[in-house]
Scaffold this active site. Structure first.
Site, PDB file in Angstrom:
ATOM      1  N   ILE A   1       0.955  -1.306  -0.113  1.00  0.00           N
ATOM      2  CA  ILE A   1       0.076  -0.068  -0.155  1.00  0.00           C
ATOM      3  C   ILE A   1       0.886   1.150   0.031  1.00  0.00           C
ATOM      4  CG2 ILE A   1      -1.847  -1.157   1.193  1.00  0.00           C
ATOM      5  CD1 ILE A   1      -1.066   0.450   3.614  1.00  0.00           C
ATOM      6  N   CYS A   2       0.236   2.080  -0.440  1.00  0.00           N
ATOM      7  CA  CYS A   2       1.055   3.239  -0.925  1.00  0.00           C
ATOM      8  C   CYS A   2       0.885   4.338   0.469  1.00  0.00           C
ATOM      9  CB  CYS A   2       0.464   4.321  -1.911  1.00  0.00           C
ATOM     10  SG  CYS A   2       1.536   5.906  -2.117  1.00  0.00           S
ATOM     11  N   LEU A   3       1.883   4.613   1.235  1.00  0.00           N
ATOM     12  CA  LEU A   3       1.839   5.366   2.309  1.00  0.00           C
ATOM     13  C   LEU A   3       2.935   6.717   2.459  1.00  0.00           C
ATOM     14  CD1 LEU A   3       1.836   2.390   4.898  1.00  0.00           C
ATOM     15  CD2 LEU A   3      -0.071   3.857   4.443  1.00  0.00           C
TER      16      LEU A   3
END
Lengths: 823, 174
Positions: free
Chosen positions: B117-119
């Site tokens: 996931i893009c954090l």
């Protein structure tokens, strides 16, 4: 691997495995409630608070709002919404419901107010009222932060219960205050005895009250209204007597009205009339309607109001006048306060007058005078007789003065025609006035006896010539207009007009008629109106004069016309004969002048001939003209008969000096000057100059000269020839015969008429030489020579000798003339 | 800490902070660090349970470098459950662990290749600032939980993911 770590691992696992505490998150609850609402398991009218954290049912909201209202007694919706934390819209809706359900609540301008609140307000107000005696509602409204109207309504319902006082025009008063004002007003109004404007009274009272107690300065504005209501209360209670007038603005005390009425009644019953001025003095603003209301059978005139009985006196008098063929003036018969218009009105109201007018037996003249028709008839007959007499007298004067009469008659004819067309027209009356002015002017002038001015006037007329008539007419009407404008008696501007107006001067003027009337009826002196336009006398004579004046003028005109026509003819004839004579003489002159052409070459002879012609024919014409003009003038001047005689007695040929003086005396500057010139040319040597002068003067005098044309010349020549032959045949005197023979021969030979003096005879004879046979010529020459000899001898020796010598020659000449006649 | 909602923030502050700066290759230090990680996780889990906000299960191998488990999100009263795995990087704790949801690989733009996931935007700077005090528990709380809350409703609405009950229903229909 660390035991501790393992322990921790296990612990974490255990924690993960452990059952989660069953607890609904806020989100879940919201979701649940929404779900329930969707499923319609909950009431759909679920509200939420402003924060959005709470749901609230309507019932709950209602309860909360109610408690809020009950707690405060008066609560603004905005405040309630803030307090319960629900949106204003919902609060409003709920509040409306609550107000509808509970009758003791009212919804006022976004506020809910309970009756109990008003009660407390009323108590508070009452407390304050009792303290200060009066309170202004406006102030209270401000203090309680409500509309003053609302407050007034609320307070009104509680007056007498919670509030001990009186509400009047936005102010509350305690009974004590009211009774005090009432006492003040009663005192003030009772003291009034004349009608007074209440506003003045109130302001006076207010001032006094304010001075009385400075404390109550707060509410003075409404006092007037309180006064007014107190006053009406007092009137209703019968504590004061009087009435309010002018929309309640003026107080008329009963005592005043009563005295007013009494005095009017007293006056009216005593005198039978009452003037409006009298009522106005009693401050009755509309006297006419007041009286008509009071005495319905009375008669309202212009300035007075009368009882019908008052007409009876006048009625009786007028009836008597009508039946007796007399006249009355209403003015002396009515009370002195009556104006003339009142008298006139009253007169017209009398039954006998109405009857008389209807039947034509009476006429109202000069507004207030009643004159019976019989009287008028008698009067006009009298006047007519007088006028006829006057007119005849005037005509008699004019006949002795024909020139004047002629002019007069033309003017009168005009006047007559105009009077015929409109006998009663005002213009005619104006004309009459004009005439009177003219007369005055004439009188003045004749007393001054300045004939110079007069001749000038006449001269103006003369120079005006034919066009002068129109001018005169214009001048006359102008005079009338001038008088209309009203510059009566302004003599300086009148002189021009009078030249026109003078003509009708003998017609009796209005003043004369009036004088006459007064002479006949001296008691008419003051009858009728005495307006300024009537001078010092009464109007009745004037009206009468006006009435009969058309008749007078027409009578006058008729008499004059009859008399004047003849004289006009006379003048015309005279003028015609003058013209004719002038024509003849001038034709002769021209004829003779032509003969002079033959001698053009011989200048001395021409000179002699011209001079001769001037002495004879020209002088004859001049004399004729001057005499005729002089006669006219003298006739005009009025001493014509004398002049006429003198002129007729005058010798045939005037001397030059006589001519000159005559010419100078001629009327009119132009005419006189030209005439003088004419006379001067007689002294000259040129026939042409004379002719020019003659033409000028004749033109001025309104005549004309005829140029000789071929046809008339021949006729004239023929006549001359005939005349000469007759003369020659009849002539016995040889000396006198010679010129005639020569003239005849001239006519025959040159077809020219010659007038030659003796001195020129030789030249004339010589001139004949060409036209005659030698023999005849010789005879003529011999005749001439012998005549000359004879004349010279006559001058020296005895006549007998010459006689026989002549005799012989005459015979010869006769023969000769016969010869020439035979030619 | 602007990017997170109030409840997340309050939760994060309650998670105990770590003290040991050590990676998986630091031996005893790492064990110490791992113990702290577990304590933090336990605390976080207890808090979740107490708030009825239980949303994941994880467990690791004995060395504590590989973590596996499940996470779920309730949307419209439906529970969407996903597999969860991540490795502790060598440079840990300087580098944050990269959490993977392999099931959602390729279904959303907010994700790197391989289901990570893009954090990057919010989470990475915060982690760097709080190194070494933040641990796995913080990464889950600040990273994965907001991501799920944001992405799952979107994915469901766009039809990228279907609830398993519905999957069977559609299948049955087919």
């Amino acid at each position: 691997m660390d035991a501790e770590l393992l322990e921790l691992q296990r612990l974490f696992q255990a924690t993960q495995e452990s059952k989660a505490k069953v607890r609904l998150s806020e989100r879940n609850v919201v979701e649940l409630v929404t779900k329930l609402k969707d499923l319609q398991l909950l009431d759909s009218d679920l509200l939420h608070t402003i924060t959005g954290k709470e749901f609230i049912t309507k019932e709950r909201l209602k309860a909360e709002v109610e408690t809020e209202i009950n707690r405060l007694g008066r609560a603004s919706l905005v405040d309630i919404a803030a307090a319960v934390g629900v949106e204003l819209v919902h609060c409003e809706r709920v509040a409306e419901q609550i107000v509808a359900e509970k009758p003791d609540l009212t919804f006022v301008q976004g506020e809910i107010v309970a009756d109990s609140y008003w009660d407390t307000v009323a108590e508070e107000v009452n407390e304050e009222l009792q303290e200060s005696g009066q309170v202004v509602v406006g102030e209270l409204a401000n203090r309680f932060n409500v509309g003053s109207e609302l407050l007034t309504r609320v307070l009104e319902s509680r007056i007498g219960k919670l509030i001990q006082g009186k509400l009047e025009a936005g102010q509350l008063y305690t009974p004590a205050h009211v009774s005090r004002i009432r006492a003040v007003v009663r005192g003030a109004v009772r003291a009034l005895t004349v009608p007074t404007a209440l506003s003045a009274v109130w302001s006076c009272l207010q001032k006094q009250l304010r001075e009385g107690d400075d404390a109550s300065s707060g509410g003075v504005s409404g006092e007037g209204v309180l006064f007014q209501s107190v006053l009406s209360g007092l009137i209703a209670d019968g504590e004061i007597k009087g009435s309010l007038r002018g929309g309640g603005a003026v107080w008329t005390p009963a005592v005043f009205a009563q005295s007013q009425r009494q005095s009017v009644e007293a006056f009216f019953s005593q005198n039978g009339y009452v003037s409006y001025d009298f009522l106005r003095k009693l401050v009755l603003s509309q006297p006419k309607s007041y009286l008509q209301e009071k005495y319905p059978d009375g008669i309202a005139l212009e300035t007075v109001f009368i009882h019908p009985s008052l007409t009876s006196v006048l009625d009786a008098a007028s009836e008597e006048a009508i039946s007796g063929g007399g006249w009355i003036d209403a003015l002396p018969l009515v009370p002195t306060t009556f104006s003339k218009s009142d008298a006139a009105l009253l007169l017209n109201l009398c039954p006998s007058v109405i009857k008389g007018k209807k039947e034509g037996t009476a006429v109202v003249l000069a507004d207030t005078c009643l004159v019976s028709q019989a009287f008028i008839k008698a009067f006009s007959d009298k006047v007519e007789a007088e006028v006829r007499q006057l007119a005849e007298k005037a005509v008699a004067t004019h006949l002795s003065n024909p020139r004047k009469v002629v002019v007069d008659s033309t003017a009168t004819e005009r006047g007559a025609s105009s009077s015929k067309s409109s006998v009663t027209s005002d213009k005619n009356f104006e004309g009459g006035d004009d005439v009177s002015q003219g007369k005055v002017g004439k009188k003045k002038r004749s007393t001054a006896n300045s004939s110079k001015e007069r001749t000038k006037d006449e001269g103006d007329e003369e120079t005006g010539g034919k066009g002068g008539k129109g001018k005169k007419k214009g001048g006359r009407s102008k005079g009338g207009i001038g008088l209309l404008i009203g510059e009566a008696g302004n003599g300086s501007t009148k002189t021009v007009k009078q030249s026109g107006a003078i003509k009708d001067s003998d017609i009796p003027t209005q003043e004369q008629l009036v004088e006459k009337t007064l002479e006949w009826f001296p008691d008419m002196e003051s009858a009728g109106n005495e307006g300024e336009d009537y001078g010092d006398g009464g109007a009745l004579p004037k009206s009468l004069a006006d009435l009969v004046r058309p008749t007078v003028i027409s009578t006058w005109a008729a008499v004059k016309r009859a008399n004047f026509n003849a004289s006009a003819e006379d003048r015309r004839r005279r003028l015609d004969s003058l013209q004719q004579r002038l024509d003849e003489a001038y034709a002769n002159l021209q004829l003779f002048e032509k003969a002079l052409d033959l001698f053009e070459a011989d200048s001395p002879t021409t000179l002699i001939l011209q001079r001769h012609l001037l002495r004879t024919s020209a002088a004859e014409i001049t004399d004729m003209f001057l005499k005729a003009q002089n006669q006219e003038k003298e006739l005009e001047e009025g001493d014509g008969s004398e002049g006429h005689e003198s002129s007729s007695a005058a010798p045939d040929y005037l001397s030059n000096g006589e001519r000159m003086s005559m010419a100078k005396r001629l009327p009119g500057h132009g005419l006189s000057k030209r005439a003088v010139e004419l006379v001067e040319t007689l002294e000259g040597k040129s026939v042409e100059a004379f002719e020019a002068a003659l033409e000028a003067v004749v033109k001025v005098s309104g005549l004309r000269l005829k140029k000789l044309d071929k046809k008339s010349e021949r006729a004239l020549l023929h006549a001359q020839k005939k005349l000469l032959s007759v003369q020659v045949e009849e002539e016995n005197d040889p000396v006198a015969l010679l010129p005639k023979v020569v003239a005849l021969l001239f006519v025959q030979v040159h077809s020219r008429a010659l007038q030659a003096p003796g001195r020129a005879m030789a030249a004339a004879v010589t001139r004949l030489k060409t036209g005659l046979s030698e023999e005849s010529y010789q005879t003529l020459m011999a005749y001439h020579t012998s005549t000359v000899q004879l004349l010279s001898m006559q001058a020296t020796s005895d006549p007998n000798e010459t006689d026989c010598l002549c005799e012989e020659q005459i015979n010869e000449l006769n023969l000769d003339s016969n010869v020439s006649r035979g030619n | 800490m602007d990017g997170w909602d109030a409840s997340t923030k309050s939760t994060v502050t309650k998670i105990p902070l770590l003290t040991t700066r050590a990676g998986p290759r630091d031996g005893a230090e790492w064990t110490k660090r791992l113990k702290e990680e577990y304590q933090a996780l336990i605390k976080y889990m207890e808090m979740n349970k107490a708030n009825d906000n239980d949303w994941f299960r994880i467990s690791s191998g004995p060395d504590g470098t590989k973590w596996k488990g499940k996470c779920w999100y309730v949307h419209n009263l439906l529970k969407y459950e996903f597999d969860l795995q991540f490795d502790i990087p060598v440079t840990y704790p300087a580098t944050a662990p990269e959490i993977e949801l392999p099931e959602l690989d390729g279904k959303t733009a907010k994700m790197y290749r391989g289901g990570k996931i893009c954090l990057t935007i919010h989470f990475k700077p915060l982690w760097a600032k709080n190194c070494p005090r933040f641990g796995v528990a913080h990464a889950l709380c600040l990273g994965l939980a907001p991501w799920l809350a944001a992405e799952v409703p979107h994915l469901v609405d766009t039809g990228m993911i279907v609830h398993k009950d519905n999957v069977t229903a559609t299948k049955a229909d087919a």
